[in-house]
Scaffold this motif. Structure first.
Motif, PDB file in Angstrom:
ATOM      1  N   GLU A  73     -19.564 -12.973  -7.812  1.00 37.74           N
ATOM      2  CA  GLU A  73     -19.828 -13.368  -9.198  1.00 37.74           C
ATOM      3  C   GLU A  73     -20.766 -12.403  -9.925  1.00 37.74           C
ATOM      4  N   LEU A  74     -21.383 -11.500  -9.188  1.00 32.31           N
ATOM      5  CA  LEU A  74     -22.356 -10.582  -9.779  1.00 32.31           C
ATOM      6  C   LEU A  74     -21.672  -9.347 -10.357  1.00 32.31           C
ATOM      7  N   ASP A  75     -22.363  -8.660 -11.249  1.00 31.94           N
ATOM      8  CA  ASP A  75     -21.782  -7.460 -11.847  1.00 31.94           C
ATOM      9  C   ASP A  75     -22.120  -6.221 -11.018  1.00 31.94           C
ATOM     10  N   ASN A 124     -30.012  -9.287 -15.609  1.00 31.86           N
ATOM     11  CA  ASN A 124     -31.156  -8.378 -15.686  1.00 31.86           C
ATOM     12  C   ASN A 124     -32.448  -9.018 -15.175  1.00 31.86           C
ATOM     13  N   ASP A 125     -32.525 -10.347 -15.154  1.00 30.97           N
ATOM     14  CA  ASP A 125     -33.727 -11.034 -14.676  1.00 30.97           C
ATOM     15  C   ASP A 125     -33.766 -11.199 -13.160  1.00 30.97           C
ATOM     16  N   ASP A 154     -20.185 -11.968 -19.347  1.00 24.27           N
ATOM     17  CA  ASP A 154     -21.002 -10.976 -20.034  1.00 24.27           C
ATOM     18  C   ASP A 154     -22.151 -10.539 -19.136  1.00 24.27           C
ATOM     19  N   ASP A 155     -23.353 -10.853 -19.487  1.00 21.64           N
ATOM     20  CA  ASP A 155     -24.505 -10.389 -18.723  1.00 21.64           C
ATOM     21  C   ASP A 155     -25.320 -11.520 -18.112  1.00 21.64           C
ATOM     22  N   SER A 156     -24.673 -12.671 -17.886  1.00 16.67           N
ATOM     23  CA  SER A 156     -25.399 -13.799 -17.307  1.00 16.67           C
ATOM     24  C   SER A 156     -24.449 -14.675 -16.496  1.00 16.67           C
ATOM     25  N   ILE A 157     -25.052 -15.624 -15.825  1.00 20.36           N
ATOM     26  CA  ILE A 157     -24.308 -16.561 -14.998  1.00 20.36           C
ATOM     27  C   ILE A 157     -24.986 -17.924 -15.119  1.00 20.36           C
TER      28      ILE A 157
END
Length: 107
Positions: A57-59, A24-25, A7-10
């Motif tokens: 691994e990043l979006d 986003n951080d 989703d939006d984290s790792i």
């Protein structure tokens, strides 16, 4: 070592602890040989992984601008043909990345 969320984290593993980091951080990521340092607004984390492996691994919000730096496109406040800025932080754009970076900023 990392555990990817789709989703939006790792999750990154640091000192045998799994730490969730929201994409986003992340301001930017710096390569330190076999480690990467993940810079957030108010802290940083150093983990054992190559910058190339971490990049996978990043979006799509992240862009490699130098062999040692990956930046969060959403955090860039200004750029020139030689560097990007995130507030007071300046990060160089590598010569071999300049064309790709310019194309990314146009879209």
């Amino acid at each position: 070592m990392l555990i990817t969320e789709k989703d939006d984290s790792i999750f990154v593993i640091k000192n045998r602890k799994k730490i969730r980091i929201n994409f986003n951080d992340i301001l930017y990521v710096e390569s330190l040989n076999n480690y990467v340092k993940i810079y957030l607004v108010d802290e940083s984390h150093t983990i054992k992984i190559s910058v190339s492996a971490f990049e996978k691994e990043l979006d799509y919000h992240f862009i490699r601008i130098h062999r040692s730096y990956i930046v969060n496109h959403n955090k860039i406040t200004a750029y020139t043909k030689n560097d990007v800025e995130m507030g007071k932080i300046e990060i160089p754009i590598g010569d071999s990345y300049k064309t790709m970076v310019e194309e990314r900023f146009k879209s």
